[in-house]
Scaffold this active site. Structure first.
Site, PDB file in Angstrom:
ATOM      1  N   GLU A  87      16.698  59.133 -20.020  1.00  0.00           N
ATOM      2  CA  GLU A  87      16.314  60.484 -19.647  1.00  0.00           C
ATOM      3  C   GLU A  87      17.040  61.590 -20.407  1.00  0.00           C
ATOM      4  OE1 GLU A  87      14.062  61.595 -17.739  1.00  0.00           O
ATOM      5  OE2 GLU A  87      13.497  60.078 -16.261  1.00  0.00           O
ATOM      6  N   SER A 354      34.405  34.688  38.101  1.00  0.00           N
ATOM      7  CA  SER A 354      35.835  34.349  38.189  1.00  0.00           C
ATOM      8  C   SER A 354      36.639  34.800  36.974  1.00  0.00           C
ATOM      9  CB  SER A 354      35.997  32.836  38.358  1.00  0.00           C
ATOM     10  OG  SER A 354      35.400  32.394  39.555  1.00  0.00           O
TER      11      SER A 354
END
Length: 802
Positions: A87, A354
């Site tokens: 680019e 428990s």
């Protein structure tokens, strides 16, 4: 001459209008200075969750339906070189626009008779992306040039490149390099190959090419032309080039990883959102390899549980030293939407069963109220209408405290909680980090120890990790205690919370010695021999562990502790439906050991002997020894020195045959033999001797002895009902009350006992002191008299139940 006149006129004009011109220039300068959008990008971004190594665990799509990850700070070198070559070759030298690129673009456009190149630099493309929807006219191009130069003044080249990579379109709803790398290649951007980096570099120029069947050849040729340029510019060597051009293009976007969806949702909800729609990237403490393996394990185990219509499973693994979360499975990946797969069970309050018992046991040890081997009553019990029962509905009479924990007996723990105080236990559970106790202690009552309250897997696993840290740090801290050992787990790499690092001589919560004895008892929990390869596991490593099952078989718990890890397991149904067989030891515990098999083994905790003392105890009772009991010397926690002495050993007087008790009414003191005897109360004795044939009952008194001073309560006790009990009796089909079995224990079972109900004789018993009675509704009085005249009275109330 003419030029000189024009110059004079121009100078005169500037002098005349200098203020206006200065204002205009200043205005233009200010406009230029403030022309950039602020912020440059304000698009909604995804919530992203990463593992501790930076790999992706999961992400939530942004508010506008785009896969747009948060802003990238650094750009991988391969992509940067590829995008600059493709680019903007002079990116690092131009001031925001490239005049040479403009000339080249004009020449190409004239040659082709159409716009084939815009000559935009990366800086100008960043501006165009920030100014969404602007038309591509010459005027807009000029604006982009101006804004690009301003962009170059404000930001570095590295920052501009990051803006581009974070916001460039990559086809469909994929925006930004980070999201594209994961969507198309399933990897981090820095792990992209040269072929992959080149593909993503050319894609923003034509994002539509990525779709299957749409110009795939064009994308392939475009990528290869870029690779050729990279090779020709000597950025890659020939071997790399040849390998890169052979790489295939991605077919379509792949689903993003969803390794920890419930943790992602948790992070989303716990205030990680920034202003607006900008979300953060969260780096967690999750071990990705462990998380993946446990996801696979959860799927397998969940499939097994579904055979019993148990649909939900949660697993949490913590690192003890740091408190970091290593694995977080809020629900098995194959749960399905019909079974509440989105519910995060790790956060959900569930009935504890428990699982709280080790905390109470540790607290009692910590305060010197019991010793590990102290005998605790284990008989049928009814307290204010509450009738707890052991899981197997059997009783031992008395049982050592550590065995009561390892066997998870309910009745002894009800007794221990009654002695300790529900209010104190409730208060201390909150200090341990149990955040779901939002009701006062009296609301839970004694059921608090058996599942009457709710807790989350998060809080429980955290509390056990605090115990492990306290014990593990004892010698490391020279016997001192840190004040931050009990703290919430952390799933963030960098937690903002700071902890109090003060050291105390006394444990602020539980002492190392109390925790040691608790873990020793928990390590002795019997592992069923039918569950896979537990025996092989038992021989290879040591862990302390505890299971829990809630009332109605709705919740199955298992939590295990080693010096390095704490593992928490929950199995059940998110909607609370109970299932037969949904028991902690069978539904959750096997998964617990499978998880530990995936973790590195570690040596066991060092016993904190510096915090312990040697103590002589009665061998049979486990309480501090009296002079006349058989003794044993054991290590106890320091506060254990304050435990009350043995209540079960007494001096009894026997005749010379040692077969009869005697007193001064029937034997001279010089002829008596004094003996130490282990004596249990009648009801405890009744159940104890069933399980302990070697138990020696107290000899009866010789017949010629006067027993007026003997206490009836020491000879006779009611097993059922107890004093002041309310008996709820169902009504039969004929409208009459059902019969109730009344049971009594006599220290000398062969003694004849006469039964009276409301002063009326109703029968007699011998050996087995039980009668089936049918009293009417209302209050009654039961009177028992043995053949020696010892008397026991009991008041109770019968309530009809339709």
């Amino acid at each position: 001459m003419k030029f000189g006149q024009q110059k004079k006129k121009l100078i005169a004009f500037f002098k005349k209008h200098r203020i206006k011109l200065l204002i205009a220039f200043t205005g233009l300068l200010l406009a230029y200075w403030f022309c950039l959008p602020s912020p440059l990008f304000n698009d909604p971004t995804c919530m992203v969750l990463e593992a501790r190594d930076g790999s992706l665990l999961g992400a939530r799509i942004s508010a506008d339906g785009q896969w747009r990850f948060p802003h990238m700070d650094t750009i991988p070198a391969k992509f940067q070189k590829a995008i600059i070559e493709f680019e903007d070759r002079r990116f690092f030298s131009h001031p925001g626009f490239d005049p040479l690129a403009f000339v080249r673009a004009i020449r190409q456009n004239l040659k082709n008779g159409s716009v084939v190149s815009g000559g935009s630099t990366l800086s100008m493309q960043v501006i165009r992306m920030a100014r969404k929807g602007k038309s591509r006219t010459i005027f807009e191009k000029v604006i982009e040039v101006i804004l690009a130069t301003r962009l170059e003044i404000k930001y570095s080249k590295r920052e501009i490149m990051a803006f581009y990579a974070s916001n460039a379109p990559f086809g469909g709803n994929v925006v930004g390099l980070d999201a594209a790398a994961w969507r198309y290649y399933g990897k981090k951007p820095e792990n992209l190959s040269w072929g992959e980096a080149a593909t993503l570099a050319v894609l923003p120029n034509s994002p539509g090419l990525i779709h299957p069947g749409r110009n795939r050849n064009a994308l392939f040729e475009k990528r290869n032309r870029l690779l050729t340029r990279l090779f020709e510019s000597k950025m890659i060597d020939e071997t790399t080039y040849q390998l890169a051009i052979e790489e295939v293009l991605p077919d379509k976007p792949h689903p993003l990883p969803q390794l920890a969806p419930h943790l992602l949702n948790r992070a989303f909800s716990e205030n990680f959102r920034k202003a607006g729609n900008q979300f953060t990237k969260i780096k967690s403490t999750i071990d990705p390899a462990l998380q993946l393996r446990l996801n696979e394990l959860a799927i397998r185990k969940s499939n097994n549980l579904k055979g019993n219509e148990i649909h939900n499973l949660a697993i949490l693994v913590l690192e003890v030293e740091t408190g970091n979360v290593l694995a977080y499975i809020g629900n098995a990946p194959n749960t399905g939407p019909e079974n509440g797969e989105d519910v995060d069970i790790i956060k959900a309050p569930r009935s504890t069963g428990s699982i709280l018992k080790p905390f109470l046991y540790s607290m009692l040890l910590n305060e010197g109220k019991i010793l590990p081997s102290s005998l605790i009553s284990d008989i049928p019990t009814q307290i204010s209408g509450y009738k707890p029962e052991n899981y197997l509905e059997t009783y031992d009479g008395v049982v050592p405290a550590d065995k009561a924990l390892s066997r998870s007996l309910n009745v002894p723990f009800i007794k221990m909680l009654q002695d300790y105080s529900v209010e104190k236990f409730h208060f201390n559970l909150k200090k341990l980090g149990i955040t779901t106790l939002n009701k006062p202690a009296k609301h839970y009552g004694l059921t608090l120890i058996l599942g009457g309250a709710e807790a989350s897997l998060w809080d429980l696993t955290s509390a056990y990790s605090g115990m492990a840290r306290t014990l593990g740090h004892f010698y490391q801290n020279n016997g001192m205690y840190r004040t931050d050992e009990f703290r919430p787990p952390n799933y963030l790499e960098y937690s903002k919370k700071t902890f109090d690092l003060k050291f105390l001589k006394q444990a602020p919560m539980l002492s190392a010695d109390a925790i040691w004895f608790s873990f020793e008892a928990m390590e002795e929990v019997q592992r069923p021999t039918t569950q896979g390869e537990w025996e092989r596991f038992e021989s290879s490593r040591r862990i302390a562990w505890k299971t829990g099952t809630s009332f109605g078989f709705r919740d199955a718990w298992a939590i295990g502790i080693s010096p390095k890890y704490v593992v928490g397991i929950w199995a059940g149904n998110a909607d609370g439906e109970g299932r037969p067989g949904l028991v902690g030891v069978y539904a959750a515990a096997p998964i617990l050991f499978d998880v530990f098999n995936l973790l590195p083994p570690s040596r066991w905790f060092d016993a904190p002997y510096d915090a312990m003392k040697k103590l002589q105890v009665c061998k049979q009772s486990g309480y501090p020894a009296l002079e006349y009991c058989e003794k044993d010397t054991i290590y106890v926690n320091e506060t254990g020195l304050n435990t009350l002495p043995c209540p079960f050993h007494q001096i009894v007087h026997l005749d010379k045959t040692r077969q009869w008790q005697v007193n001064s009414s029937c034997e001279t003191p010089s002829s008596m033999l004094n003996a130490s005897w282990f004596i249990l109360p009648p009801v405890e004795e009744y159940y104890f001797k069933m399980r302990n044939p070697s138990y020696s009952p107290l000899p009866p008194f010789r017949r010629d002895c006067d027993l007026e001073d003997a206490k009836s309560s020491a000879l006779m006790q009611m097993i059922y009902p107890r004093k002041g009990a309310k008996i709820y009796v169902p009504t039969d089909l004929d409208g009459k009350l059902s019969r109730t079995v009344f049971k009594m224990a006599h220290r000398n079972p062969e003694t004849l006992v006469y039964w009276h109900l409301d002063n009326e004789y109703i029968g007699q018993t011998k050996t087995f002191h039980e009668l089936e009675l049918n009293p009417t509704s209302g209050k009654h009085k039961l009177t028992l008299v043995d053949e020696k005249g010892n008397r026991l009275e009991l008041e109770f109330e019968v309530i009809a139940k339709n």
